[in-house]
Design an enzyme around this catalytic site. Sequence first.
Site, mmCIF file in Angstrom:
data_model
loop_
_atom_site.group_PDB
_atom_site.id
_atom_site.type_symbol
_atom_site.label_atom_id
_atom_site.label_comp_id
_atom_site.label_asym_id
_atom_site.label_seq_id
_atom_site.Cartn_x
_atom_site.Cartn_y
_atom_site.Cartn_z
ATOM 1 N N HIS A 141 27.835 1.772 -6.831
ATOM 2 C CA HIS A 141 26.397 1.860 -7.096
ATOM 3 C C HIS A 141 25.952 3.313 -6.872
ATOM 4 O O HIS A 141 25.358 3.636 -5.833
ATOM 5 C CB HIS A 141 25.618 0.932 -6.160
ATOM 6 N N LYS A 169 -15.882 0.950 -0.113
ATOM 7 C CA LYS A 169 -16.223 0.022 0.961
ATOM 8 C C LYS A 169 -15.234 0.178 2.125
ATOM 9 O O LYS A 169 -14.015 0.123 1.943
ATOM 10 C CB LYS A 169 -16.193 -1.423 0.460
ATOM 11 N N LEU A 211 0.809 -1.220 0.000
ATOM 12 C CA LEU A 211 0.000 0.000 0.000
ATOM 13 C C LEU A 211 0.846 1.276 0.000
ATOM 14 O O LEU A 211 0.308 2.371 -0.132
ATOM 15 C CB LEU A 211 -0.935 0.019 1.215
ATOM 16 N N ARG A 240 32.011 -8.839 -5.066
ATOM 17 C CA ARG A 240 33.097 -9.733 -4.654
ATOM 18 C C ARG A 240 34.236 -9.759 -5.675
ATOM 19 O O ARG A 240 35.345 -10.173 -5.357
ATOM 20 C CB ARG A 240 32.586 -11.173 -4.494
ATOM 21 N N ASP A 268 -0.708 -10.710 10.103
ATOM 22 C CA ASP A 268 0.365 -11.662 9.804
ATOM 23 C C ASP A 268 0.925 -12.204 11.112
ATOM 24 O O ASP A 268 1.184 -11.443 12.057
ATOM 25 C CB ASP A 268 1.512 -10.979 9.039
ATOM 26 N N GLY A 319 6.067 2.738 3.046
ATOM 27 C CA GLY A 319 7.381 3.364 2.967
ATOM 28 C C GLY A 319 7.323 4.762 2.389
ATOM 29 O O GLY A 319 7.969 5.687 2.896
ATOM 30 N N GLU A 330 23.530 4.878 -7.936
ATOM 31 C CA GLU A 330 22.076 5.037 -7.821
ATOM 32 C C GLU A 330 21.632 5.119 -6.360
ATOM 33 O O GLU A 330 20.570 5.681 -6.060
ATOM 34 C CB GLU A 330 21.346 3.890 -8.525
ATOM 35 N N CYS A 379 28.600 -1.426 -11.326
ATOM 36 C CA CYS A 379 29.060 -2.637 -10.658
ATOM 37 C C CYS A 379 29.335 -3.750 -11.672
ATOM 38 O O CYS A 379 30.336 -3.699 -12.379
ATOM 39 C CB CYS A 379 28.054 -3.067 -9.591
#
Length: 540
Positions: free
Chosen positions: A513, A193, A19, A468, A153, A22, A515, A387
Amino acid sequence: MSDHQVKHIIVTGGVISGLGKGIAAASLGMLLELKGKKVTIQKLDPYLNVDPGTMNPFQHGEVFVLDDGTETDLDLGHYERFIDANMTKANNSTAGSIYYEVLERERRGDYLGGTVQIIPHVTDEIIRRVETPEKVDPSLDIVITEIGGTVGDIESLSFLEAVRQFQQARGRENVIILHVTLIPYIGASEELKTKPSQHSVMRLREIGLQPDILLCRTQHPLTDDVRQKLALFTNVSPNAVIQGMDAKSIYEVPLHLKEEHLAGIVMEKLHLENVEADTSQWQQFVERILNPEDEITVAVTGKYTAMIDAYKSIIESFIHAGVDNRCKVNVEFIEAEDLETDTGLEQVLGHVHGVLIPGGFGSRGIEGKIKAAQYARENQIPFLGLCLGLQVAVIEYARNVVGLNHANSEEFDEKAEHQVIHLMLSQHQVTRKGASMRLGAYDCVLKTDTKAFAAYGEKDISERHRHRFEVNNAYRDQLEAAGMIISGTSPDNELVEMVEITDHPWFVATQGHPEFKSRVARTHPLFRDFVKAGLAFKQK
């Protein structure tokens, strides 16, 4: 003794997963910061993995890496992008890491022979994790804690019980519950609803938690009648029933929530002085997203394209770079395996204005990635390798330019004649997979007169890593002699961090990385210049 009281907002989710808890947490954090509060956000995930580092991207999406090397849930990326802050290990915990800590204490005898139980031992550890950010930074005003999963849950029960205890100890004026829920629309009867949300709150109340605010995800505006009905059956104030409408861009969400006065309601319930938030810069950012002056198409040649959340930070980085360049970046995800045959390469990549090869692990699709790098190099298409993308670019160049026909990576062929990519020396004794790679922020020194230096504007930089394998130094001289520039290295010059190609308008690859570091307020320079090169390529 300081009388400074850190306030807490607990974000829970109901009805279904996905939903946008975050995004809601990140948006609220941004709005509260604009009200002058120092905010941090953390994620508590109920799954039993110690961290998401060994999880398949098809199941869980992107693994987001922090400066300190912590492998986290992708929501941490949203937190960093929205509130422009560097998260740490203190901002992410899983049930696995919590149980691991409890069991380690039991093995050491810390519980003095007592019976170890969910209550109090596990719940105490969860509470300790909730409190950790304020202990790391006592100057914080507000800590937002997102509880992963959905109410009901079985995995979440211990977390919610810990929240109940924590709220009871701190007081409801210091700990409030924001519950994100779903209001489905039934087309046949043309009505919203509320029953699923009623039942979701009922489950929370059975545990002993009463939501203070209800954030209702909906595709249609909530009527006053719907808000009143929800308030009545969930025991939430009508003005605290907030609608969370679907948005064209996630960056619109804070503006929508501002219209609903969410941050003001939070400040009131936490007994904090409410001040006006200036969102004009954020509005300008969203305007540029929704009203671009141009557009380009970039191919992302990956291995997990069936789950685009595996590349979430790349997608967001292109949005940031598009705003900087006043253009829309259309991202086409290309499954690398589909490029492994000789047919169709022109059809798939012939129309794009840039090619990006992202990170990944394993040999599947590698030959397709190598062909994509070759196509971009030979056709002068702007290229960005991240990478594994750098390693692929080096393999392709070694094969097709240097003339090392059987060049490969030790990861993909342990018997390859020319292992131009090999296992890092520090990795040879590693036997455990989890959190054992080269992880987190590492320094890099750039050569001047390179495209990388032109992008960053400085010589000493830092990027986050997750790998690695590395470029084999035995082949550096051959690669450079053939026209590949080693444009960035580790400070001791032992590790290749960035490469470029001399006779190409924009071909840059990094072992890092980037990004993970692009923000709304600070577009990453490599993405910015890559998109700029794509625009130039389109115009040419």
